[in-house]
Write a protein that holds these residues in place. Structure first.
Motif, PDB file in Angstrom:
ATOM      1  N   HIS A  80     -35.226  14.140  43.658  1.00  0.00           N
ATOM      2  CA  HIS A  80     -34.381  15.140  42.534  1.00  0.00           C
ATOM      3  C   HIS A  80     -33.312  16.229  43.189  1.00  0.00           C
ATOM      4  N   ARG A 126     -33.628  13.302  38.802  1.00  0.00           N
ATOM      5  CA  ARG A 126     -34.946  14.686  38.439  1.00  0.00           C
ATOM      6  C   ARG A 126     -32.738  15.506  38.743  1.00  0.00           C
ATOM      7  N   THR A 153     -31.720  18.588  38.547  1.00  0.00           N
ATOM      8  CA  THR A 153     -32.093  20.739  38.339  1.00  0.00           C
ATOM      9  C   THR A 153     -30.443  21.516  39.068  1.00  0.00           C
ATOM     10  N   SER A 204     -26.725  19.365  29.386  1.00  0.00           N
ATOM     11  CA  SER A 204     -27.034  18.657  28.613  1.00  0.00           C
ATOM     12  C   SER A 204     -26.821  17.144  28.887  1.00  0.00           C
ATOM     13  N   GLU A 262     -31.735  19.874  34.106  1.00  0.00           N
ATOM     14  CA  GLU A 262     -32.141  21.029  34.106  1.00  0.00           C
ATOM     15  C   GLU A 262     -31.568  22.690  34.324  1.00  0.00           C
ATOM     16  N   TRP A 263     -31.835  23.357  33.909  1.00  0.00           N
ATOM     17  CA  TRP A 263     -31.600  24.517  34.533  1.00  0.00           C
ATOM     18  C   TRP A 263     -32.234  25.178  34.137  1.00  0.00           C
TER      19      TRP A 263
END
Ligand SMILES: Cc1cc2nc3c(=O)[nH]c(=O)nc-3n(C[C@H](O)[C@H](O)[C@H](O)COP(=O)(O)OP(=O)(O)OC[C@H]3O[C@@H](n4cnc5c(N)ncnc54)[C@H](O)[C@@H]3O)c2cc1C
Length: 354
Positions: free
Chosen positions: A2, A30, A32, A68, A73-74
């Motif tokens: 992540h 992932r 973020t 996107s 992810e925001w």
């Protein structure tokens, strides 16, 4: 793995673009981004917007398309702290966020004398200017570095009394070559900006700016463009920081104390001046080294080119420039600046330019 990006600074825009273009197995499982705003602001275009020469969109980079494309992810929030030992980011409104790899690009804020408005966060500056009654008095800009001088020139285009520029050092644009300073002083004079040097502002109080020995009155709004402090306080994070609290990065833009933390831009100590140009140039190196860290490959050290172009808009359709010690000015320099700024915004705003 992540990967968490803290802040939508200039270097992180490039990191998002990099992962949008990378093969899926080269990116993090992932990704973020934690940042409070849906739009990143490109500071180089802000004075043109303040002057009314450019539309607000000229400085805006919407983050949604970049997020996107990168599959990121925001989290719409501020980072409030870090526990580097436990790999946990503390957030303002959300639960703590664990990471495997962290990158910091949260920028820096001015040191703000009481009563004055910091030039950033931008939202505060734009709100203060929108609420300003031109009849209430002058706008003062505190700090005559490149940003403050360009902002004062931009403000001179707005209705109301001519702005005031204040500097604690003996010269405007301290540290820059005399011919460049002379061009800027001529532009300030032409724009009707009055300036005062050797005036370290202590506070704005009752419409007056107070220095150690004197005061200057009829000031409705004072905008601080002075000094830098980290936007994110990391002194209790466990990261090695310099005396001002900026986390120290090595030549690969990795924390000197924690191998799972990287960072770039004004918010870190990487041996570079605090200016957007270095955050922009750091972007590809940071992106590449984050990829390498994800893949367990050796990092690539960065040897930045030490020269940087300075272009200041005069607010009158011209710009003053400095390159390798040579100063210049003209309408062509303003067109050049607009082209460079526009290219940056288009690159990240998803309008195609590579
Ligand atoms: C008026 C003005 C004009 C300028 N013009 C130029 C120029 O022409 N050329 C140049 O080289 N430099 C210029 N600068 C300097 C330039 O703005 C900065 O050096 C540059 O923005 C630094 O980029 P950065 O990536 O470090 O961070 P920033 O661009 O400051 O971005 C930081 C990001 O982090 C977010 N953030 C902040 N705190 C947190 C937090 N706690 N948690 C999560 N997110 C957070 C912010 O919302 C923002 O998205 C100018 C500055 C000003 C004030």
């Amino acid at each position: 793995m992540h990967l968490v990006l803290a802040g939508a600074g200039h270097a992180h825009l490039e990191v998002l673009r990099h992962f949008a273009r990378s093969p899926p197995d080269a990116g993090p499982a992932r990704l973020t981004l934690v940042t409070p705003e849906a739009t990143a602001i490109y500071s180089g275009a802000v004075p043109g917007v303040v002057a009314g020469l450019l539309p607000p969109t000229a400085a805006e980079i919407p983050l949604a398309p970049l997020l996107s494309d990168a599959g990121a992810e925001w989290i719409e929030d501020r980072v409030t702290g870090l526990d580097a030992g436990r790999r946990l980011l503390r957030l303002g409104r959300n639960p703590p966020l664990p990471y495997d790899l962290l990158s910091l690009d949260t920028g820096a804020l001015p040191v703000t004398p009481p009563g004055t408005v910091p030039v950033r966060p931008w939202r505060g500056l734009f709100a203060a200017l929108a609420a300003l009654d031109p009849a209430a008095g002058r706008v003062a800009v505190i700090g005559a570095g490149a940003a403050g001088t360009e902002l004062a020139l931009a403000l001179a285009r707005r209705p109301g009394p001519r702005p005031l520029l204040l500097e604690a050092m003996p010269d405007v644009l301290p540290g820059l070559p005399a011919p460049f300073r002379a061009r800027a002083e001529r532009a300030l004079r032409l724009a009707g900006v009055s300036w005062r040097t050797d005036f370290p502002v202590e506070r704005l109080d009752d419409g007056a700016l107070h220095g150690p020995e004197s005061r200057m009155g009829q000031v409705a709004l004072a905008i601080a463009c002075t000094g830098t402090r980290p936007a994110l306080d990391l002194r209790d994070s466990g990261l090695a920081c310099d005396a001002a609290g900026f986390p120290r990065m090595d030549a690969a833009l990795r924390s000197q104390s924690h191998h799972d933390v990287f960072g770039a831009g004004d918010g870190v100590a990487a041996g570079l001046p605090k200016a957007g140009v270095w955050a922009v140039r750091a972007g590809p190196v940071l992106a590449d080294n984050l990829s390498r860290a994800l893949l367990g490959e050796p990092l690539r050290p960065w040897e930045p080119q030490r020269q940087a172009l300075i272009l200041l808009g005069t607010g009158r359709g011209e710009a003053i420039g400095l390159w390798r010690g040579i100063s210049f000015e003209g309408a062509w320099a303003w067109r050049w600046k607009r082209w460079l700024d526009g290219r940056f915004v288009r690159r990240y705003a998803g309008t195609g330019e590579g």
